[in-house]
Design a protein around this motif. Structure first.
Motif, PDB file in Angstrom:
ATOM      1  N   ARG A 213    -129.706  45.852  -7.941  1.00 44.51           N
ATOM      2  CA  ARG A 213    -129.843  45.446  -9.352  1.00 44.51           C
ATOM      3  C   ARG A 213    -130.592  46.529 -10.120  1.00 44.51           C
ATOM      4  O   ARG A 213    -131.784  46.401 -10.408  1.00 44.51           O
ATOM      5  N   LEU A 214    -129.879  47.565 -10.461  1.00 38.89           N
ATOM      6  CA  LEU A 214    -130.482  48.689 -11.165  1.00 38.89           C
ATOM      7  C   LEU A 214    -130.325  48.520 -12.671  1.00 38.89           C
ATOM      8  O   LEU A 214    -129.310  47.984 -13.162  1.00 38.89           O
ATOM      9  N   ASN A 215    -131.294  48.991 -13.403  1.00 43.30           N
ATOM     10  CA  ASN A 215    -131.272  48.936 -14.868  1.00 43.30           C
ATOM     11  C   ASN A 215    -130.724  50.264 -15.393  1.00 43.30           C
ATOM     12  O   ASN A 215    -131.479  51.154 -15.777  1.00 43.30           O
ATOM     13  N   VAL A 216    -129.385  50.386 -15.398  1.00 48.03           N
ATOM     14  CA  VAL A 216    -128.730  51.625 -15.837  1.00 48.03           C
ATOM     15  C   VAL A 216    -128.221  51.427 -17.258  1.00 48.03           C
ATOM     16  O   VAL A 216    -127.309  50.623 -17.489  1.00 48.03           O
ATOM     17  N   PRO A 217    -128.771  52.128 -18.261  1.00 47.04           N
ATOM     18  CA  PRO A 217    -128.284  51.985 -19.640  1.00 47.04           C
ATOM     19  C   PRO A 217    -126.839  52.464 -19.756  1.00 47.04           C
ATOM     20  O   PRO A 217    -126.411  53.365 -19.024  1.00 47.04           O
ATOM     21  N   PRO A 218    -126.065  51.881 -20.692  1.00 46.28           N
ATOM     22  CA  PRO A 218    -124.674  52.314 -20.857  1.00 46.28           C
ATOM     23  C   PRO A 218    -124.588  53.633 -21.621  1.00 46.28           C
ATOM     24  O   PRO A 218    -125.505  54.027 -22.338  1.00 46.28           O
ATOM     25  N   LEU A 219    -123.438  54.295 -21.464  1.00 43.04           N
ATOM     26  CA  LEU A 219    -123.160  55.537 -22.195  1.00 43.04           C
ATOM     27  C   LEU A 219    -122.509  55.185 -23.527  1.00 43.04           C
ATOM     28  O   LEU A 219    -121.563  54.399 -23.585  1.00 43.04           O
ATOM     29  N   ARG A 220    -123.005  55.805 -24.602  1.00 44.09           N
ATOM     30  CA  ARG A 220    -122.430  55.572 -25.922  1.00 44.09           C
ATOM     31  C   ARG A 220    -122.562  56.833 -26.777  1.00 44.09           C
ATOM     32  O   ARG A 220    -123.465  57.651 -26.577  1.00 44.09           O
ATOM     33  N   TYR A 221    -121.637  56.939 -27.766  1.00 48.42           N
ATOM     34  CA  TYR A 221    -121.789  57.959 -28.797  1.00 48.42           C
ATOM     35  C   TYR A 221    -122.732  57.416 -29.852  1.00 48.42           C
ATOM     36  O   TYR A 221    -122.624  56.266 -30.269  1.00 48.42           O
ATOM     37  N   GLY A 222    -123.669  58.243 -30.271  1.00 50.12           N
ATOM     38  CA  GLY A 222    -124.635  57.828 -31.259  1.00 50.12           C
ATOM     39  C   GLY A 222    -125.983  57.585 -30.620  1.00 50.12           C
ATOM     40  O   GLY A 222    -126.114  57.501 -29.399  1.00 50.12           O
ATOM     41  N   ALA A 223    -127.019  57.478 -31.427  1.00 53.10           N
ATOM     42  CA  ALA A 223    -128.396  57.330 -30.931  1.00 53.10           C
ATOM     43  C   ALA A 223    -128.776  55.866 -30.906  1.00 53.10           C
ATOM     44  O   ALA A 223    -128.468  55.101 -31.807  1.00 53.10           O
TER      45      ALA A 223
END
Length: 719
Positions: free
Chosen positions: A662-672
């Motif tokens: 159960r890792l807390n991996v943020p998603p990839l997105r364009y923009g800040a």
């Protein structure tokens, strides 16, 4: 791939530029004149001329087709040695896999795994720079580091590969995001060896400077700790210290050769690992200025070799005397004409004999030079631990031979004496005069003094060599034939009689060379031989050099394996040794024959620290060398180093947690955004096609000109 369209206006003139500008100038002049004279319809005619000039300039509408290029973000996955602490490496691999499985909405990913180097510690930003080298700058979106934060090359500013310029020349900083392989900041205690001498004088102490550091939140300098030192299996020594302060430790060096010193500091409660709480250093014990007394009975060919050999060793103090004339000889020569000073018998053999490590007697014949008390001093010197090397020639069989004195009691061989009525032309019974080639005995092929001497004849080769044999020893022409011997016979002469004999006498050692013609090897007689090397080995064996001990045990660790080697002059092909691991666990290793007098065994090493090998009589110690010591100098999970770099690029630092499932991996997105790994859209593209259409067709131009001219004529007619 997505195709996009852009429109623009361009010109394709039908006339040269200079002609167009000329016609435009004429039009301006004519129009100005018409306005000055108030001619009706001038403006309409000027507009008709302007339409013609515009048509001649070839205005076109351009339509370009562009194809957008994919953007790439680098994912640098840290798998170096420090990531093996806890489950950091598994967390980093799982996070990289989750990032790769994310759907559209972010840039493409290129994963680079960093496994570390042998020296210098982790260098993640070098890996980033190398990975970005083959990505076009306009297609690079940024980078992600998945790490424990331990890297040795963090820049003070923005990484070069992330500081770019767009097509308009504007500065662009690409984001660097950091994913930490754990839950939060950790603490660690480390032991550092600040200074340690590689060599120390036997019988004195070596000064070691160490420092203990506590790192991480909640730690402070000055905390009490304890360092434990162990040397070659001796009882441990405990030294109290305070963290953050250098500490000097005095360690006695008791024997020549290598001494392994293990250091271990007490544990800090809650620290992440104890791997860097310990270290091992090697101190080589050396003797302080070995003193050698060389006495030559008469000037001979070997004196120069002895002086060159002993003077070349900076650790040897040589005292050399040559007996030019015996005391009983009185030929009337004035004392002022004698070459050297008087032989200081009392000073050397009574007052200072105990200060020497080795006495060499080369062709020495005691013609009332040394009284019996001094000869007894030489024998006592040997029994107390000194070394004696005697090179014997025909004088050894004469009436003044040393073998008939107190020195003879410690010599390992006896040669029959020559009869007092022997004629000068007759050969003494103990002297053999003929050509022979020195041979190694079976024991000599195993003994470290003579083993693997270059050019040694093959076993059982003929000693009566009358011709040169390529790459083998040259002949000698005279040797003594002893009637009894003891000790170790390493070389044989004519009729297989002992030629080089070594022996242990109580605490001391004696070497006897039963020929005075070893100097022929230095002259290259029928191939020559390793004179200097043989004499060097004999001398160092007499002075108890550890590497020349005939019975010794060696151990070393290389490439994750412990190798134990037993050297012996016996014929034993195998042996058992007891191994003691750093944690105290004992096991048995079987050594197998690997050559004359050599037995070897090997096992994989599973623990760091000092290993001990014991065959019952000898002990050897070995410890693995850290391949990358800087990698283990700080084992914390911390964002202290990489966090500021990420902040300067506009990136984020996220903690993945310590549960691989159960890792807390943020998603990839364009923009800040604060909860995602944001990357800017670079809009990189390539031109796939263009099309052009005229803005002023010829028919429309002609119609406009005719209409304007007609209106001008009409306007003029109305006037």
């Amino acid at each position: 791939m997505i195709d996009t369209f852009t429109h623009s206006i361009a010109f394709a003139p039908l006339l040269p530029h200079w002609l167009l500008f000329t016609l435009a100038g004429l039009l301006v002049v004519i129009t100005a004149i018409g306005l000055l004279v108030r001619m009706r319809g001038t403006v309409l005619r000027a507009l008709a001329g302007a339409v013609v000039l515009l048509w001649l300039s070839g205005p076109q509408s351009l339509k370009e087709t562009h194809r957008e290029l994919p953007e790439t973000a680098l994912v640098i996955v840290d798998q170096t040695a420090s990531m093996q602490v806890k489950n950091r490496a598994a967390i980093a691999r799982a996070a990289a896999r989750i990032l790769g499985e994310q759907g559209p909405g972010g840039p493409g990913l290129r994963t680079v795994t960093v496994r570390g180097e042998q020296t210098g510690g982790t260098r993640l930003f070098d890996a980033l720079s190398q990975a970005a080298a083959d990505i076009p700058p306009e297609q690079l979106a940024g980078a992600i580091l998945i790490t424990d934060g331990q890297t040795r090359d963090a820049p003070k500013g923005i990484p070069e590969r992330l500081a770019l310029h767009d097509s308009q020349g504007h500065a662009v900083t690409l984001p660097l995001h950091v994913l930490m392989a754990g839950r939060g900041e950790e603490t660690d205690r480390r032991l550092r060896i600040l200074q340690a001498p590689p060599y120390a004088i036997v019988g004195k102490s070596a000064l070691i400077r160490v420092q203990v550091d506590d790192l991480g939140p909640g730690t402070q300098a000055g905390t009490p700790a304890t360092i434990t030192l162990t040397t070659d299996g001796n009882p441990a020594l405990s030294v109290p210290v305070h963290t953050g302060e250098p500490q000097d430790i005095s360690l006695p060096v008791s024997h020549p050769g290598e001494t392994l010193v293990g250091l271990n500091v007490s544990t800090l409660p809650g620290e992440v690992s104890t791997q860097n709480n310990q270290d091992i250093l090697t101190i080589t014990g050396v003797r302080d200025r070995l003193r050698v007394l060389l006495v030559s009975g008469t000037p001979n060919q070997g004196e120069r070799v002895w002086r060159r050999l002993l003077k070349a060793d900076p650790s040897v103090d040589l005292v050399h005397f040559t007996i030019l004339r015996p005391p009983e000889k009185d030929d009337g020569t004035p004392l002022s004409d004698l070459a050297l000073i008087a032989f200081p018998v009392e000073e050397l053999f009574q007052n200072k004999i105990g200060q020497f490590d080795l006495i060499i007697l080369d062709g020495f014949e005691n013609r009332h030079i040394l009284p019996p008390v001094y000869l007894r001093n030489i024998a006592r010197f040997v029994r107390k631990g000194g070394g004696l090397f005697l090179i014997a020639g025909p004088e050894f069989t004469g009436p003044n031979s040393l073998q008939d004195t107190a020195v003879g009691d410690v010599l390992p061989a006896h040669v029959p004496a020559s009869p007092p009525d022997l004629a000068p032309t007759e050969a003494a019974p103990g002297v053999t005069i003929r050509r022979f080639r020195p041979q190694l005995t079976d024991e000599g092929r195993r003994h470290p003094v003579t083993a693997e001497l270059p050019g040694a004849p093959a076993p059982h080769a003929s000693a009566n060599a009358d011709r040169e044999v390529a790459n083998e020893w040259g002949p000698w022409y005279r040797a003594l034939h002893p009637d009894e011997s003891r000790g170790q016979v390493l070389m044989s002469g004519p009729d297989a009689s002992p030629l080089l004999v070594l022996d242990h006498v109580d605490n001391g050692r004696v070497a006897l060379l039963l020929s005075d013609q070893i100097w022929l090897w230095s002259r290259g007689e029928l191939g020559g031989g390793p004179q200097a090397e043989l004499l060097r080995r004999i001398s160092h064996w007499l002075m108890k050099e550890p590497d020349l001990e005939e019975e010794r045990l060696e151990a070393h660790i290389s490439e994750g394996a412990l190798t134990v080697t037993r050297h012996s002059v016996s014929n034993t092909a195998s042996a058992d040794v007891t191994l003691t691991a750093p944690d105290g666990t004992k096991s048995t290793m079987v050594l197998h024959g690997a050559g004359p007098g050599v037995a070897v065994g090997q096992i994989p090493v599973t623990q760091s620290g000092i290993w001990t090998a014991d065959d019952g009589n000898h002990r050897a110690f070995a410890a693995p060398v850290k391949a990358n010591p800087e990698e283990f100098s700080d084992l914390r999970l911390t964002a202290e180093t990489v966090g500021p770099v990420a902040a300067r690029t506009g990136g984020t630092v996220a903690w993945l947690g310590d549960d691989v499932a159960r890792l807390n991996v943020p998603p990839l997105r364009y923009g800040a955004s604060t909860d995602v790994l944001g990357f800017p859209q670079r809009h990189a593209h390539i031109l796939t096609g263009t099309s052009a259409s005229p803005l002023l067709p010829a028919w429309a131009t002609l119609l406009a000109v005719v209409l304007l001219l007609g209106m001008g004529w009409y306007r003029e007619g109305r006037g």
